[in-house]
Design an enzyme around this catalytic site. Structure first.
Site, short mmCIF file in Angstrom:
data_model
loop_
_atom_site.label_atom_id
_atom_site.label_comp_id
_atom_site.label_asym_id
_atom_site.label_seq_id
_atom_site.Cartn_x
_atom_site.Cartn_y
_atom_site.Cartn_z
N LEU A 6 -71.03 -1.04 13.01
CA LEU A 6 -71.45 -2.53 13.79
C LEU A 6 -71.47 -2.40 15.21
O LEU A 6 -70.57 -1.56 15.91
CB LEU A 6 -70.19 -3.38 13.41
N GLY A 26 -69.57 1.26 9.99
CA GLY A 26 -70.89 0.50 9.25
C GLY A 26 -72.00 1.47 8.87
O GLY A 26 -72.60 1.24 7.81
N ASN A 84 -63.81 4.74 9.71
CA ASN A 84 -62.77 5.06 10.81
C ASN A 84 -62.37 3.81 11.63
O ASN A 84 -61.81 3.87 12.53
CB ASN A 84 -63.50 5.84 11.94
N GLU A 85 -62.67 2.67 10.66
CA GLU A 85 -61.90 1.20 11.51
C GLU A 85 -60.59 1.21 11.97
O GLU A 85 -60.41 0.90 13.11
CB GLU A 85 -62.33 0.29 10.43
#
Lengths: 291, 291, 291
Positions: C97, C142, C166-167
C-alpha cells in the site's frame, strides 16, 4: 452410534435398506453380501470389510447400500471395536461413484443414489469404531473419500497407485462435505490446489501432502493395518469416541443440516444436458479403454 | 488486558482470588508466592514465572490461583512486556491438572476448580504480553495446554521429555477449548490423531509435528528463550497485541460464551462413578510408582 | 464473475472507476494503462499484468484503480482464461500500500483509498480466471497480499527477495481479510507467528513455510509461470471455477458483510495522531534511504 448431529438420520428407517435388493452371499463368520466381504475376528474385536465388486469396486447404489448396512451391523455389534477397509481386487481400492447411476436415470433415482452416498459418509466419518483404510490400489474420487473418512490411512508404496479427489478433471465439482473432509485431513491450501486441479497423486506424493499417513510395501499392508488398529484400540473406547466426535461433529452437522438441499443440488447438476453429455463421453472412453 | 471477548470476566472480581488462600512467600524483586517464583527484569521488561510446586508442578486449585494472580499482576504492570514460563523442578515442566482436585470432592469444589482452570487459560491465551514457554521437562495434559497457549515454545531436545494432550489415555476427554488451542497450533489432522491416541510425543517428534517451535540443548534453554523474547519485543506492542487478539479472539470468545455450560459438563462427567473409579485407580498407580 | 457473496458489489457501478482518473497509455494488444501493462495472448487465453509503476510498484489509489479495471476487463473477455502477475521493475514485485495515500489526507480520501484496496482483493481473490503470481522481487505487505490471493505463487529463488505481511513492523495491523487470506495459505500457526512478528521471509524460507509454492531461477520464471498456467487451464473452466468459489467464498463473504465497518475502522485508525506520526517518520526514513 453416530455423533449427535447425525442422530435424527438413524431414527428413521433407512429407505434404501430394503432386503429385496441384497442378493444372498456365501456364508462367513460375521455376515457377508455380494459386493463386500465382512469378517469379524471376535478375539481382537477387529472386522475387515473387503471390497470385491468387479471390475473396479465402483460405488454403485447396491454397493453403497451394502456398505452402510454392513457398517451399521458392526457398529451395533458390541464385539466389534474397529474396522479395516481394503480391496479384494488387485490394483484398485475403489474407483469412486458409479457413473452409470448418474447417467440417463430418473430424478428419483438420482435422489436415491445421492442419499446413499451421503448415508455412507455419515456412517463412516461419524463411526464410533476405529476405522483404518488399507489402500491397496488406486483410489480416485469417491474411493478417496472412503479413505479420507477413516481414522488412519495406510497405502501401498507403489507409485503407480494414485489417490485424490479428481472430480474437477471430469468437469464435475466435489460436494462441500467431500471438501470439508479433505480440508480436515490436508489443510486448506493443499485442498484448494488439489481440488482445483483434480489431482490424482501417486502414493509417495500423497504421503508427502498428508493425504495418507503411512506407506508400506504391499506384502506388509495387512500386518501394518492390524498393528495400527491395535495401537488405536489400546485406548479406552468411550474417551476416544467422544474425542473423535468433538473433532468431526461440525462437519457432520453441516451435511445433516443441508442434506435435502445437497440432494436437490445433485439432481439439478446431474440432470443438465451438458453434464449428461460429458458423463456419457467419459463412459464411452472407459469402455474403449477396457476393450 | 484480555481480548474483547474475555472482558466481562475481568469486570467481575474473580471469586477464586481470595487472599486467604495465598500463603506468604519469600521476598523477590517483583513478588512471589509459594508455588510460582516470579522475577521481573525491569531493564528488559521480561518476567520469568518459574514453577516450583513439588513433586511435579501439578495444576492444583492453589497453583492455578497463584498462576492467574501472578499473570494478572504482570499484565497490569506497565514495566512488564513479556513472560517466560519454565520449571524449577528437574525433568518436569508441569504434570497437568491435579487429579486430587477431581476425586472425592463436592460438586462446589469441582466447579471452583474448573473455573480456575478456565481462568488460567483465558488469561494466558489472551495475554497482551509476549509469552514464551521454555519447556525443560515433560509436559502432559494441562502442562501441554500451558505451553500451547504461549506465543512460542522452546523445548529441551531430550527425547525422554514428552509433551501432549494425553487425556484420552486416562479415559477422559480434553475439553473443546484445549482442542481449539491445539488445532490452532498443529492443525486439524495432527490434533485429531494425537487427541484420539492421547499421544505423548518425545521432544523431537513434538518438534516435527509442530507442537513445539524449536529444540535446544538444556544448557542453552534460558539463553534461547531470552533471545526469542527480545525478537518478539522488538515489535511495537500495540500492533502486536491487536494482531494476537485477531488470531485468538474466536477461540477465546467460544469459551466465554459457553463457560457455565463447560463447568456443568465437567461436574457431570467428573461425578460419574466410572470416572471416579478410573481416577482413583490412576492415583493408586502413581503412588505405587513413586514408592 | 465474482463468487455469489461478492456479487452485490458488481451490481453497483464502482465509484472509483471514473475515466477521468485514467491517463491514456501506450497502445497494446489488449489494452494498457500508465501503471500496469496488460498483454493478452489470445491463442493461449493467458494475459500478463506487468506492474510498471516506479519506483516500487506501490499500491496507490491510481494503481489500484487500474488494477481493478484491468482485471474486470479480462474477467469479462471470454478470450481470457488466466492471468499471470509480475513486475516490470527489477528487484521489486510490489512494495504494498502506498503510504502517501494514508498520510495527511481527508477522511473522504482514506475511505476512497480503502474501498479501492478492498475492491482489488475482492476481484483478485474471487476471480474466475486462473491467477498465477510470478514474484520476481520483494513483496512486502499489500504486495504479499496480491501474491497470496492468486491460485499459485512462483518466486525467484534469490534469498535477497523477501515476502510477508510485515504490517506489525510499521506499528499497524493487517486487516482481518489479509489475515484470513494468509491463514488459508499457510495455516493458523504460521500466520499467527509471522503476523505478530511482521516477518519478511527470504524466498527460501517463504517456500519452506508454504507462503510460496515453488522457487525458480530468475531466468526460468516466465517459462515456469506459463507451464503452471497451462496445467491449470487443462481443467474444464466451469468445474474449476465452482471449486475455487467453494474454497474461498466464506472468506470473501466475510469482507462483503463487513465492508463499510472495515472502511470506518481504517479511517479511525489512520486518523490517529500517533499513527500519522509513525507513518510520517517511516516516509522520512524511506526518503533518506533513497537519497
Amino acid at each position: 452410534s453416530l455423533p449427535p448431529g447425525a442422530l435424527p438420520l438413524c431414527l428413521r428407517p433407512p429407505a434404501w435398506g430394503s432386503a429385496a435388493r441384497r442378493p444372498p452371499g456365501p456364508p462367513c463368520r460375521a455376515f457377508s453380501n455380494s459386493r463386500i466381504l465382512v469378517e469379524l475376528d471376535e478375539s481382537s474385536g477387529v472386522a475387515t470389510m473387503k471390497f470385491k465388486s468387479p471390475p473396479v469396486n465402483s460405488l454403485s447404489l447396491d454397493f453403497l447400500t451394502e456398505f452402510s448396512i454392513s457398517l451399521e451391523k458392526l457398529e451395533n455389534n458390541r464385539a466389534c471395536r474397529g474396522v479395516i477397509f481394503t480391496s479384494a481386487i488387485p490394483k484398485i481400492f475403489s474407483s469412486g461413484l458409479d457413473i452409470t447411476e448418474m447417467c440417463g436415470k430418473s430424478t428419483e433415482h438420482y435422489a436415491e443414489f445421492w442419499r446413499a452416498v451421503q448415508e455412507m459418509w455419515l456412517r463412516l466419518y461419524g463411526s464410533n469404531m476405529v476405522t483404518v483404510a488399507a489402500v491397496n490400489g488406486s483410489s480416485p474420487a469417491g474411493g478417496c473419500l472412503v479413505a479420507l473418512s477413516c481414522d488412519y490411512r495406510i497405502m501401498v508404496e507403489n507409485p503407480k497407485f494414485t489417490i485424490g479427489l479428481n472430480e474437477a478433471q471430469l468437469g464435475i465439482v466435489a460436494p462441500f462435505w467431500f471438501k470439508d473432509t479433505f480440508v480436515n485431513v490436508v489443510g486448506h491450501r493443499v485442498a484448494e490446489r488439489c481440488l482445483q486441479l483434480g489431482s490424482l497423486l501417486p502414493a509417495p506424493e500423497a504421503h508427502r501432502f498428508g493425504l495418507v499417513d503411512e506407506l508400506v510395501p504391499e506384502e506388509k499392508l495387512q500386518e501394518k493395518a492390524a498393528a495400527v488398529m491395535a495401537q488405536w484400540l489400546a485406548l479406552p473406547d468411550h474417551a476416544r469416541q467422544l474425542t473423535k466426535s468433538m473433532m468431526r461433529k461440525a462437519v457432520l452437522d453441516r451435511l445433516v443440516a443441508h442434506r435435502e438441499e445437497d440432494i436437490q443440488n445433485f439432481i439439478r447438476f446431474t440432470s443438465k444436458e451438458s453434464i449428461q453429455k460429458s458423463l456419457r463421453t467419459y463412459m464411452e472412453m472407459l469402455k474403449k479403454k477396457k476393450s
